[in-house]
Write a protein that holds these residues in place. Structure first.
Motif, mmCIF file in Angstrom:
data_model
loop_
_atom_site.group_PDB
_atom_site.id
_atom_site.type_symbol
_atom_site.label_atom_id
_atom_site.label_comp_id
_atom_site.label_asym_id
_atom_site.label_seq_id
_atom_site.Cartn_x
_atom_site.Cartn_y
_atom_site.Cartn_z
ATOM 1 N N TRP A 1 -2.694 5.036 1.033
ATOM 2 C CA TRP A 1 -2.205 3.682 0.761
ATOM 3 C C TRP A 1 -2.279 3.329 -0.706
ATOM 4 C CZ3 TRP A 1 1.023 1.638 3.914
ATOM 5 C CH2 TRP A 1 1.042 2.103 5.224
ATOM 6 N N THR B 1 0.833 4.793 -1.909
ATOM 7 C CA THR B 1 1.960 3.978 -1.453
ATOM 8 C C THR B 1 2.164 2.803 -2.395
ATOM 9 O OG1 THR B 1 1.503 4.558 0.829
ATOM 10 C CG2 THR B 1 2.844 2.607 0.468
ATOM 11 N N ASN C 1 5.290 2.490 -5.208
ATOM 12 C CA ASN C 1 6.207 1.368 -5.045
ATOM 13 C C ASN C 1 6.256 0.509 -6.298
ATOM 14 O OD1 ASN C 1 7.645 1.224 -2.496
ATOM 15 N ND2 ASN C 1 5.625 1.370 -1.587
ATOM 16 N N THR D 1 -1.902 0.236 8.086
ATOM 17 C CA THR D 1 -2.327 -0.148 6.743
ATOM 18 C C THR D 1 -3.725 -0.741 6.810
ATOM 19 O OG1 THR D 1 -0.041 -0.770 6.331
ATOM 20 C CG2 THR D 1 -1.646 -1.389 4.676
ATOM 21 N N ASN E 1 -6.796 -3.054 5.689
ATOM 22 C CA ASN E 1 -6.744 -4.402 5.150
ATOM 23 C C ASN E 1 -8.077 -4.757 4.506
ATOM 24 O OD1 ASN E 1 -6.162 -6.997 4.563
ATOM 25 N ND2 ASN E 1 -5.704 -7.654 6.660
ATOM 26 N N PRO E 2 -8.185 -4.944 3.211
ATOM 27 C CA PRO E 2 -7.098 -4.872 2.240
ATOM 28 C C PRO E 2 -6.826 -3.428 1.815
ATOM 29 C CG PRO E 2 -9.137 -5.436 1.139
ATOM 30 C CD PRO E 2 -9.471 -5.311 2.594
ATOM 31 N N ALA E 3 -5.597 -3.126 1.420
ATOM 32 C CA ALA E 3 -5.268 -1.809 0.865
ATOM 33 C C ALA E 3 -5.380 -1.902 -0.644
ATOM 34 C CB ALA E 3 -3.859 -1.413 1.271
ATOM 35 N N GLN F 1 -3.107 -4.168 -9.934
ATOM 36 C CA GLN F 1 -2.790 -4.652 -8.590
ATOM 37 C C GLN F 1 -2.988 -6.157 -8.512
ATOM 38 O OE1 GLN F 1 -4.629 -2.465 -5.394
ATOM 39 N NE2 GLN F 1 -3.628 -3.688 -3.827
ATOM 40 N N ASN G 1 -6.007 -9.424 3.229
ATOM 41 C CA ASN G 1 -4.802 -10.142 2.799
ATOM 42 C C ASN G 1 -4.875 -10.561 1.333
ATOM 43 O OD1 ASN G 1 -3.720 -9.885 5.318
ATOM 44 N ND2 ASN G 1 -4.504 -11.856 6.022
ATOM 45 N N ARG H 1 7.655 2.328 11.997
ATOM 46 C CA ARG H 1 7.426 1.166 11.130
ATOM 47 C C ARG H 1 8.516 0.106 11.374
ATOM 48 N NH1 ARG H 1 5.669 2.967 5.200
ATOM 49 N NH2 ARG H 1 4.623 0.982 5.358
ATOM 50 N N GLY I 1 5.348 -1.902 -0.040
ATOM 51 C CA GLY I 1 5.457 -0.875 0.985
ATOM 52 C C GLY I 1 4.342 -0.798 2.005
ATOM 53 N N CYS I 2 3.468 -1.791 2.077
ATOM 54 C CA CYS I 2 2.455 -1.774 3.131
ATOM 55 C C CYS I 2 3.101 -2.209 4.455
ATOM 56 C CB CYS I 2 1.313 -2.716 2.786
ATOM 57 S SG CYS I 2 0.424 -2.246 1.294
ATOM 58 N N ASN I 3 2.395 -1.964 5.562
ATOM 59 C CA ASN I 3 2.881 -2.411 6.859
ATOM 60 C C ASN I 3 2.539 -3.886 7.051
ATOM 61 O OD1 ASN I 3 4.202 -0.351 8.184
ATOM 62 N ND2 ASN I 3 2.285 0.644 8.769
ATOM 63 N N LYS J 1 1.920 -7.201 9.328
ATOM 64 C CA LYS J 1 1.390 -7.396 10.675
ATOM 65 C C LYS J 1 1.873 -8.731 11.203
ATOM 66 C CE LYS J 1 -2.822 -4.692 10.236
ATOM 67 N NZ LYS J 1 -2.769 -3.990 8.988
ATOM 68 N N GLU K 1 2.557 -11.043 8.110
ATOM 69 C CA GLU K 1 1.682 -11.126 6.941
ATOM 70 C C GLU K 1 1.417 -9.728 6.416
ATOM 71 O OE1 GLU K 1 -0.952 -15.095 8.123
ATOM 72 O OE2 GLU K 1 -1.835 -13.092 8.257
ATOM 73 N N CYS K 2 1.359 -9.601 5.069
ATOM 74 C CA CYS K 2 1.081 -8.288 4.476
ATOM 75 C C CYS K 2 -0.390 -8.234 4.062
ATOM 76 C CB CYS K 2 1.978 -8.037 3.265
ATOM 77 S SG CYS K 2 1.638 -6.445 2.508
ATOM 78 N N PRO K 3 -1.109 -7.171 4.462
ATOM 79 C CA PRO K 3 -2.533 -7.090 4.141
ATOM 80 C C PRO K 3 -2.814 -6.685 2.693
ATOM 81 C CG PRO K 3 -1.870 -5.159 5.367
ATOM 82 C CD PRO K 3 -0.665 -6.059 5.325
ATOM 83 N N CYS K 4 -1.818 -6.135 2.015
ATOM 84 C CA CYS K 4 -2.110 -5.582 0.695
ATOM 85 C C CYS K 4 -2.170 -6.660 -0.372
ATOM 86 C CB CYS K 4 -1.062 -4.547 0.303
ATOM 87 S SG CYS K 4 -1.154 -3.069 1.296
#
Lengths: 417, 164
Positions: A172, A175, A179, A324, A326-328, A338, A409, B80, B101-103, B105, B112-115
């Protein structure tokens, strides 16, 4: 008869030794200076160095430590390659093997991991030291540029190495990282496709990162380190000029020298004249510099061993593209980025880093005054130091926020709660 | 060492103008080498672009419509993809966050994106950044074997529905 044979054997073994090393173990300063000049491995040092630049408080030995870490990383990395298979899912299994099956495998892996983290930190601090002492001033502008490239290579090596364990952390982080690359204008998507060798992170990506990490980037690094050190050798360590006393002070004690060096006519680099240098200011590199270097290398080695025996390198469960965490989070040295990316991917991921790198590359060509070079926080360089320090503190602050203060999040959390 | 010594007698001679034919041959040679280098670099870049991708196909079946209960959302983790069986038909929304590019949820009314904390509504439109683009919608079709087929190379608008 036997006496003759014994003498012959001695003569023969002496000849063998001289064929390897033309001078014996040097006993005098002159012999040691000769050894420094004639040995391939020692001649990156000068025969004599200014004793002012030898003070640990001036350089903090940061460049040397970075070099030692590069050697440690090369050696441990080569050893790890003997067990590592760059293909999923065997890649992850070979990490498990290194951890649980291979004798001393876990120590090697820990050492490689912590040395890599330490190298990022040390290279950054080395850059700060060089800036705060104004050591990028002429004639050393280009060596600063080489240094910035070395910083980028260090980050590139860390980033490509991060994917290789093929665990969730690795998958991740890469990833997110690749990106960010896709946000680059015009060529972003193509760059990402080339980097991944496809649309998604898969076996092709692992192989590409493996080759970059183990062959291409280390070779580039070796080349640039050679250039970096060679230029330090040619220009001398910064700060020696500041402490060289003026000619008249010396003239009373030593008669004005008429000495010249034959090659001086060819050498274009700026130099202090022979007359202006106080002979008492210089000390012989062997033993003064060489033994200090060995001591630093030993200390680094001891510290790495202790850390590697106590702290385990993280290895999460196997990479799972469908889940994924959480958090990544990216590797810690990219968490400042980031954190910026959290506000805007284009501004934080592409524009700010590009501008920062460009600013670092051109700074010695805009800040050209020679005043204040060679000393810590020179008052003449107040503005430059203030700007650089502010940026460095902001970046460090963002990194700390991204590392410790961000939870699920990417919401704000207090690390002690 | 004696190469740079000028032989006696030659000092007074005026240097000849360069031979035009030889000079033009030199230029042509330089252009040729330059072109060859450019071609070599282009070939190297092209070499790095794979021709065959050993990846899952971008167009794939996900089963007959009957496996998706009406009014419900099904998440296909290995694709995905979220598949909806709404009142007016089937549609599918990608779970790949358009930010990095995170999954995403299911959370709140949408996703919602966790990243990095992006939020999307039930149609994949951005509610809160840092993402700036809506989640991708992909075309669904019905194969001759009555299978739902997704085509990742065919993005569609949020009005898309498949009646099955």
């Amino acid at each position: 008869m036997s006496q003759t044979l014994w003498n012959r054997t001695l003569t023969w073994s002496g000849a063998v030794r001289r064929s390897v090393s033309r001078v014996g173990w040097p006993a005098t300063d002159k012999d040691r200076a000769a050894a420094m000049i004639s040995s391939l491995f020692l001649h990156i040092h000068p025969a004599r160095v200014s004793r002012h630049v030898l003070k640990p408080a001036y350089t903090c030995a940061l460049g040397l430590i970075a070099g030692v870490l590069f050697v440690v990383l090369s050696v441990t990395g080569l050893a790890l390659m003997l067990y590592y298979v760059p293909y999923p899912p065997e890649a992850y299994r070979s990490m498990k093997d290194l951890q649980f099956v291979v004798t001393f495998g876990i120590v090697l892996r820990n050492m490689h991991r912590w040395s890599a983290h330490a190298m990022v930190m040390v290279v950054f601090l080395h850059m700060c030291r060089v800036f705060w002492t104004g050591s990028y001033k002429p004639p050393r502008e280009f060596n600063w540029v080489v240094g910035v490239l070395l910083l980028l290579l260090t980050l590139g090596l860390s980033f490509t190495g991060y994917l290789l364990p093929w665990d969730q952390l690795a998958f991740w982080a890469i990833t997110v990282g690749t990106n960010i690359a896709a946000y680059a204008p015009v060529v972003g998507d193509q760059v990402k496709f080339l980097l991944l060798g496809g649309h998604v992170i898969g076996p092709m990506t692992l192989l590409r990162f493996y080759v970059l990490h183990c062959v291409m980037l280390p070779l580039a690094m070796l080349l640039l380190i050679s250039l970096h050190v060679w230029r330090v050798r040619k220009d001398g360590l910064s700060g020696a000029e500041v402490h060289a006393p003026a000619a008249e002070e010396v003239a009373g004690v030593f008669p004005p020298s008429t000495k010249t060096y034959g090659l001086m006519a060819l050498s274009k680099r700026p130099r202090t004249s022979v007359e202006a240098r106080d002979p008492n200011d210089d000390v012989f590199a062997w033993p003064q510099l060489l033994y200090r270097e060995l001591l630093v290398a030993l200390a680094v080695s001891v510290a790495l061993h202790v850390v590697s025996l106590v702290f385990m390198a993280p290895l999460e469960e196997m990479a799972d593209p469908t889940r994924t965490p959480n958090p990544a989070k990216a590797p810690w040295y990219f968490l400042g980025l980031q954190e910026l990316v959290h506000y805007s991917a284009l501004v934080g991921g592409v524009i700010v880093p590009t501008l920062l790198v460009l600013a670092l590359l051109v700074v010695p060509y805009f800040d050209r005054g020679k005043a204040g070079a060679g000393q810590w926080f020179a008052p003449e360089r107040r503005v430059a130091n203030a700007v650089f320090t502010t940026l460095a503190v902001i970046f460090a602050g963002l990194t700390i926020i991204g590392t410790l203060f961000r939870g699920p999040n990417w919401a704000w959390v207090w690390p002690w709660k | 060492m004696t190469n740079d010594r000028v032989p006696p007698g030659s000092v007074a001679e005026k240097p000849e103008r360069p031979d035009r034919v030889r000079r033009s041959m030199f230029v042509i040679g330089c252009i040729g080498i330059g072109a060859a280098t450019a071609g070599f670099l282009a070939a190297t870049v092209r070499f790095l672009v794979p021709n065959v991708l050993y990846e899952p196909s971008r167009r794939f079946g996900i089963g007959p419509p009957t496996v998706f209960p009406p009014g419900a959302v099904t998440f296909l983790p290995d694709r995905r993809l979220y598949v909806f069986n709404g009142a007016d038909g089937f549609y599918s929304i990608s779970s790949v966050c358009t930010h990095l590019g995170c999954n995403v949820k299911r959370g709140g009314p949408g996703f919602e994106c966790p990243c990095h904390g992006s939020q999307f509504d039930e149609n994949g439109q951005v509610v809160q950044g840092p993402a700036t683009k809506a989640l991708a919608w992909y075309a669904l079709s019905l194969s001759p074997h009555a299978q739902l087929v997704v085509d990742l190379d065919q993005p569609v608008n949020p009005e898309f529905r498949l009646r099955a």
